[in-house]
Design an enzyme around this catalytic site. Structure first.
Site, PDB file in Angstrom:
ATOM      1  N   ASN A   1      10.201  33.626  12.005  1.00 13.17           N
ATOM      2  CA  ASN A   1       8.784  33.372  11.785  1.00 13.17           C
ATOM      3  C   ASN A   1       8.515  32.006  11.156  1.00 13.17           C
ATOM      4  OD1 ASN A   1       5.842  34.208  11.153  1.00 13.17           O
ATOM      5  ND2 ASN A   1       6.699  33.758   9.137  1.00 13.17           N
TER       6      ASN A   1
ATOM      7  N   TYR B   1       3.732  21.129  18.148  1.00 14.39           N
ATOM      8  CA  TYR B   1       3.698  22.583  17.932  1.00 14.39           C
ATOM      9  C   TYR B   1       3.809  23.339  19.258  1.00 14.39           C
ATOM     10  CZ  TYR B   1       2.036  27.044  15.966  1.00 14.39           C
ATOM     11  OH  TYR B   1       1.919  28.357  15.565  1.00 14.39           O
TER      12      TYR B   1
ATOM     13  N   ILE C   1      -5.168  33.445  14.475  1.00  9.74           N
ATOM     14  CA  ILE C   1      -4.967  34.472  13.459  1.00  9.74           C
ATOM     15  C   ILE C   1      -5.464  33.942  12.117  1.00  9.74           C
ATOM     16  CG2 ILE C   1      -3.285  35.997  12.345  1.00  9.74           C
ATOM     17  CD1 ILE C   1      -3.551  36.440  15.372  1.00  9.74           C
TER      18      ILE C   1
END
Length: 246
Positions: free
Chosen positions: A89, A154, A187
């Site tokens: 993560n 990213y 999110i």
């Protein structure tokens, strides 16, 4: 769903990583997790997890450092006896248009978000192969599927993570180890909190469900993928994005 299992989660002192750690703990898993700078948050998260009746410990680790990643894996296996679940993560952002993006900003994101995951998987491959069972979950992004202006680094890292997921799935399958990825959309985390109000409005307009997701939305999918209910699923990329990329 995860009773008697041990989960190892990178970057779990806050945000999505913390939500995954708590959700897995609530389902009976012992938790080992890494952090890179915020020791106070790591200690608080550890105490919160232990309050759920499972074992937990935080390990300081920079996943971009190959040797440090290896030592951390050894320490976790020694401390808990085994690792059943690995969640990659740990991630950062260094946003900017390609025209103005610095080389070091590109490299730092690739090294953390993609190469860091490789480092941990590489060092965990021995224990997983030996026990002939395990679940690897990589946290990718819809940006890795559809691209996103201002996030060349990213998006490239998260797209690379998808390719890594599929390759690991094929290589590790003969030993009973699965590898899947979750691709979150927008999110509600510290990262998205930095967006301007204009950017947030534009994002909501693009999401068919007309809301941002929560870290728990990602955590729920991670728990399922880590459970025995998902032991015939491997090499999949599951989007959790409210329909953003259909």
């Amino acid at each position: 769903m995860l009773k008697n299992k041990t989960a190892f989660i990178t970057g779990a002192s806050r945000g999505i990583g913390k939500a995954i750690a708590l959700a897995m703990a609530k389902n009976g898993a012992n938790i080992a997790f890494t952090y890179v700078s915020n020791q106070t948050a790591a200690v608080e998260t550890c105490e919160e997890i232990r309050g759920l009746g499972v074992d937990a410990e935080a390990f300081l680790c920079d996943v971009t450092d190959f040797s440090q990643a290896g030592e951390t894996v050894k320490a976790i296996v020694a401390r808990f006896g085994k690792v059943d679940i690995l969640v990659n993560n740990a991630g950062i952002t260094k946003d900017g248009l390609i025209l103005t993006m610095k080389e070091q900003d590109f490299d730092q994101v690739i090294n953390t978000n993609l190469k860091g995951a490789f480092h941990i998987i590489k060092h965990m491959s021995g224990p997983f192969m030996k026990q002939r069972k395990g679940s690897i979950i990589n946290i990718s992004s819809v940006s890795g599927l559809m691209g996103n202006p201002g996030q060349a680094n990213y998006s490239a890292a998260k797209a690379g993570l998808i390719g890594l997921t599929k390759t690991v799935a094929k290589e590790f399958a003969p030993r009973g180890v699965t590898c899947n990825a979750i691709a979150p959309g927008f999110i509600e985390t510290d990262m998205t909190a930095k967006l301007s109000e204009k950017a947030k409005v534009a994002a909501l307009e693009a999401i068919p469900l007309k809301r941002m997701g929560s870290p728990e939305d990602i955590a729920n999918v991670a728990v399922f993928l880590a459970s025995d209910q998902a032991n015939y699923i491997t090499g999949e990329i599951i989007k959790v994005d409210g329909g953003l990329y259909v």
